[in-house]
Design an enzyme around this catalytic site. Structure first.
Site, PDB file in Angstrom:
ATOM      1  N   ARG A 165      16.818  69.343 119.018  1.00  0.00           N
ATOM      2  CA  ARG A 165      16.165  70.634 118.804  1.00  0.00           C
ATOM      3  C   ARG A 165      15.494  71.098 120.092  1.00  0.00           C
ATOM      4  O   ARG A 165      15.611  72.246 120.488  1.00  0.00           O
ATOM      5  CB  ARG A 165      15.146  70.524 117.669  1.00  0.00           C
ATOM      6  CG  ARG A 165      15.733  70.572 116.258  1.00  0.00           C
ATOM      7  CD  ARG A 165      16.926  69.652 116.050  1.00  0.00           C
ATOM      8  NE  ARG A 165      17.429  69.682 114.690  1.00  0.00           N
ATOM      9  CZ  ARG A 165      17.210  68.725 113.803  1.00  0.00           C
ATOM     10  NH1 ARG A 165      16.486  67.651 114.120  1.00  0.00           N
ATOM     11  NH2 ARG A 165      17.724  68.823 112.596  1.00  0.00           N
ATOM     12  N   ASP A 328      22.597  61.658 106.734  1.00  0.00           N
ATOM     13  CA  ASP A 328      21.635  62.375 105.893  1.00  0.00           C
ATOM     14  C   ASP A 328      22.026  63.845 105.730  1.00  0.00           C
ATOM     15  O   ASP A 328      22.774  64.407 106.525  1.00  0.00           O
ATOM     16  CB  ASP A 328      20.237  62.288 106.501  1.00  0.00           C
ATOM     17  CG  ASP A 328      20.165  62.946 107.870  1.00  0.00           C
ATOM     18  OD1 ASP A 328      21.033  62.645 108.717  1.00  0.00           O
ATOM     19  OD2 ASP A 328      19.266  63.776 108.102  1.00  0.00           O
ATOM     20  N   GLU A 329      21.480  64.443 104.692  1.00  0.00           N
ATOM     21  CA  GLU A 329      21.533  65.890 104.477  1.00  0.00           C
ATOM     22  C   GLU A 329      22.929  66.464 104.716  1.00  0.00           C
ATOM     23  O   GLU A 329      23.111  67.415 105.477  1.00  0.00           O
ATOM     24  CB  GLU A 329      20.513  66.584 105.386  1.00  0.00           C
ATOM     25  CG  GLU A 329      19.073  66.173 105.105  1.00  0.00           C
ATOM     26  CD  GLU A 329      18.068  66.805 106.048  1.00  0.00           C
ATOM     27  OE1 GLU A 329      16.941  67.087 105.615  1.00  0.00           O
ATOM     28  OE2 GLU A 329      18.419  67.021 107.235  1.00  0.00           O
ATOM     29  N   TRP A 395      13.728  57.192 104.282  1.00  0.00           N
ATOM     30  CA  TRP A 395      12.855  58.289 104.727  1.00  0.00           C
ATOM     31  C   TRP A 395      12.387  59.185 103.587  1.00  0.00           C
ATOM     32  O   TRP A 395      11.341  59.808 103.682  1.00  0.00           O
ATOM     33  CB  TRP A 395      13.559  59.122 105.799  1.00  0.00           C
ATOM     34  CG  TRP A 395      14.661  60.020 105.320  1.00  0.00           C
ATOM     35  CD1 TRP A 395      15.957  59.685 105.086  1.00  0.00           C
ATOM     36  CD2 TRP A 395      14.562  61.424 105.035  1.00  0.00           C
ATOM     37  NE1 TRP A 395      16.681  60.770 104.666  1.00  0.00           N
ATOM     38  CE2 TRP A 395      15.847  61.871 104.630  1.00  0.00           C
ATOM     39  CE3 TRP A 395      13.524  62.359 105.074  1.00  0.00           C
ATOM     40  CZ2 TRP A 395      16.122  63.188 104.268  1.00  0.00           C
ATOM     41  CZ3 TRP A 395      13.797  63.688 104.721  1.00  0.00           C
ATOM     42  CH2 TRP A 395      15.075  64.085 104.324  1.00  0.00           C
ATOM     43  N   TRP A 470      10.589  64.655 114.976  1.00  0.00           N
ATOM     44  CA  TRP A 470      11.555  65.760 114.972  1.00  0.00           C
ATOM     45  C   TRP A 470      10.951  66.922 115.741  1.00  0.00           C
ATOM     46  O   TRP A 470       9.822  67.326 115.479  1.00  0.00           O
ATOM     47  CB  TRP A 470      11.890  66.151 113.531  1.00  0.00           C
ATOM     48  CG  TRP A 470      12.411  65.002 112.735  1.00  0.00           C
ATOM     49  CD1 TRP A 470      11.732  64.234 111.832  1.00  0.00           C
ATOM     50  CD2 TRP A 470      13.734  64.458 112.794  1.00  0.00           C
ATOM     51  NE1 TRP A 470      12.541  63.254 111.325  1.00  0.00           N
ATOM     52  CE2 TRP A 470      13.784  63.363 111.889  1.00  0.00           C
ATOM     53  CE3 TRP A 470      14.885  64.784 113.510  1.00  0.00           C
ATOM     54  CZ2 TRP A 470      14.937  62.605 111.697  1.00  0.00           C
ATOM     55  CZ3 TRP A 470      16.036  64.032 113.310  1.00  0.00           C
ATOM     56  CH2 TRP A 470      16.056  62.959 112.418  1.00  0.00           C
ATOM     57  N   THR A 471      11.699  67.491 116.664  1.00  0.00           N
ATOM     58  CA  THR A 471      11.095  68.369 117.675  1.00  0.00           C
ATOM     59  C   THR A 471      11.366  69.860 117.492  1.00  0.00           C
ATOM     60  O   THR A 471      11.328  70.610 118.455  1.00  0.00           O
ATOM     61  CB  THR A 471      11.560  67.946 119.081  1.00  0.00           C
ATOM     62  OG1 THR A 471      12.993  68.077 119.173  1.00  0.00           O
ATOM     63  CG2 THR A 471      11.155  66.518 119.389  1.00  0.00           C
ATOM     64  N   GLU A 472      11.646  70.308 116.258  1.00  0.00           N
ATOM     65  CA  GLU A 472      11.854  71.748 116.070  1.00  0.00           C
ATOM     66  C   GLU A 472      10.733  72.572 116.700  1.00  0.00           C
ATOM     67  O   GLU A 472      10.987  73.594 117.343  1.00  0.00           O
ATOM     68  CB  GLU A 472      11.947  72.079 114.579  1.00  0.00           C
ATOM     69  CG  GLU A 472      13.245  71.658 113.927  1.00  0.00           C
ATOM     70  CD  GLU A 472      13.132  70.316 113.247  1.00  0.00           C
ATOM     71  OE1 GLU A 472      12.273  69.500 113.648  1.00  0.00           O
ATOM     72  OE2 GLU A 472      13.917  70.062 112.309  1.00  0.00           O
TER      73      GLU A 472
END
EC number: 3.2.1.52
Length: 542
Positions: A165, A328-329, A395, A470-472
């Site tokens: 991100r 994931d996702e 998670w 997480w770097t959003e």
């Protein structure tokens, strides 16, 4: 000599209140005595002839030289500070003993890795100025008389960094690893591919760096505002840079775990190679929004060839045991609408699209296993049936970890409510923009990785704990530091120190001294006196 040591230990028992040992993570056993040993003008560091042990000695000498202005000499065998091979099996691979007496400091360990952790404790026993990059005058360089035996609770103690991100420069990645090592953590999980950017050079597929590493713009402010900055964004690591980081981490006894996302979070890769997606004629673009996209890898043979080719290069680069494949996702919308995917489900006798995801994961697991490595993935890899050799990162709470451990699979606990360091850590009105949720220092510290629901045998499969970053909303290294520390410091103690040995009030007192070390290291932690000079994204006034 035996009589002297007996007397010293008795003295330590009597005078246990004389020295406050402000070490983080908290050691297993500590005995203190009145008095302190002082570094000499020409201190000698003794170490075995083994090159790895000599490397640990050289790292200690280098740091002492920076802070004191005098670099100690390295000698074989005994010195004023001695690194000594121990035959004590109870120390394991990472444990150590540290003895500080009037005759000097001795660090005993079975391995150089254990000695390295003993050195981290020795540095924390010295004045905080020892972490200075330049000589500091007027400091009394002393180590309190102390006997420490220290063995970690869990073998896996990690910290993850998302560079997809927001891309982070190599020098910051190295600093991140320095801080991992300082806190006696041993795993750096490097999240290298996602919808919003592919950050690792793959020589067989050059368009991953020319196309997949670039996006046309980035979200501005919080996701809910749906605003964009209109500025192109890019960045990737060459394979030489990857090797440089791995070597740097190895020197600090940190293993680097690469994460290559599949079968979801694939949009950046599809932008370069659309034939791997649901519609080969579609023009895919690297993601500019945060969140999850429906565009996923279509499990054709061509796609497996691509994924295996990528993993071959990744495995050749990264020498560690684990290869992280995400998992994931992964939305199932396109698989439900695809004739190919539905035919594959029938052909393979799968129950549904979750079974198809399990089919993909199991094939990748088989490939990784054939290369002598272990696959690790987020807890969605449990869906449709867990692959036989997989390690699970739990998670979405701890239930996935419990389920995996009951099936005798290894687990790393990293539930969002305790271990996600992109959550707010104070009142959102006073903080820069973050993902959401609330996880303060006390909550991270309170996490217990081994659930009571597990039997003793099942509990052995809980490898440890990891903090995730997480770097959003973290645009810069300073922003990352602000969100990560000191919460990652709390998680380091959760991973190292026994459940009985942990106490938040005691930790908080030691942390006040530890913050001064972080100050010396230039870390922009939450609550640091220099926070105001960094640029953050603050909530817009309504």
């Amino acid at each position: 000599m035996k009589r002297f040591l007996f007397g010293l230990i008795c003295c330590m028992l009597v005078h246990s209140a004389f020295a406050q040992v402000n070490v983080i993570p908290k050691p297993t056993q500590v005995l203190t005595a009145k008095g302190a040993w002082a570094l000499k003008a020409k201190t000698k560091i003794g170490a075995p002839a083994d090159t790895t042990w000599a490397h640990v000695a050289n790292m200690l000498a280098a740091q002492l030289g920076k802070a004191t202005g005098q670099v100690p000499n390295i000698v074989k065998g005994k010195g004023d500070i001695s690194l000594v091979v121990s035959g004590d099996a109870s120390l394991g691979e990472e444990g150590y003993r540290l003895l500080s007496t009037p005759k000097g400091v001795t660090i005993q360990a079975r391995t150089a890795k254990g000695a390295f952790y003993g050195v981290q404790t020795l540095l924390q026993l010295l004045p905080v100025e020892v972490f200075s990059e330049t000589p500091v005058a007027g400091v009394k360089w002393t180590v309190p008389y102390v006997t420490i035996k220290d063995v970690p609770r869990y073998p896996y103690r990690g910290l993850m960094l998302d560079v997809c991100r927001h891309f982070m420069p190599i020098e910051f990645v190295k600093k991140y690893i320095d801080l991992i090592a300082l806190h006696k953590q041993n795993q750096f999980h490097w999240h290298l591919t996602d919808d919003q950017g592919w950050r690792i050079e793959i020589k067989k597929y050059p368009e991953l760096k020319t196309i997949s590493s670039k996006r046309k713009e980035t979200m501005k402010g919080h996701y809910r505002d749906q605003k964009f900055d209109g500025k192109p964004y890019e960045g990737f690591y060459t394979q030489d840079e990857i090797r440089e980081v791995i070597k740097y981490a190895q020197d600090r006894f940190v293993n680097v775990i690469p994460e290559i996302e599949m079968p979801g979070h694939a949009l950046a890769a599809l932008a370069a190679y659309p034939q791997l997606g649901n519609n080969p004629d579609k023009i895919y673009e690297v993601g500019t929004k945060w969140g999850v996209y429906d565009d996923v890898f279509m499990p054709r043979e061509e796609t497996f060839k691509f994924l295996e080719d990528v993993l071959k290069e990744v495995i050749d680069l990264f020498p560690g045991k684990y290869i992280h494949i995400g998992g994931d996702e992964c939305p199932k919308v396109q698989w439900k609408e695809s004739r190919f995917a539905q035919d594959l489900i029938r052909k393979e006798g799968l129950k549904d699209e979750h079974g198809l995801q399990s089919y993909v994961i199991k094939r990748i697991d088989k490939f990784i296993t054939s290369k002598g490595r272990r696959m690790i993935g987020w807890d969605e890899i449990l869906e449709g049936g867990l692959s036989p050799n997989a390690t699970v990162m739990s998670w979405r709470g701890i239930d996935g970890g419990i389920a995996a451990a009951k099936e005798r699979h290894d687990v790393v606990m990293t539930p969002g409510g305790f271990c996600y360091l992109d959550h707010y850590q104070a009142d959102p009105k006073t903080q820069p923009v973050a993902f959401g949720g609330f996880t303060d220092l006390a909550k991270s510290y309170s996490f217990e990785p081994t659930p009571e629901a597990l039997s003793a045998e099942e509990a052995r499969h809980i490898l440890g704990v990891q903090g995730n970053v997480w770097t959003e909303y973290m645009k810069t290294p300073a922003y990352v530091q602000y969100m990560v520390w000191p919460r990652a410091t709390a998680l380091a103690e959760v991973g190292w120190t026994s459940k009985e040995g942990r106490n938040f009030e005691d930790f908080s007192k030691r942390l006040e001294i530890h913050k001064k070390r972080l100050d010396m290291l230039g870390v922009n932690y939450f609550g640091a006196p220099t926070n105001d000079k960094f640029e953050y994204v603050w909530p817009e006034k309504k």
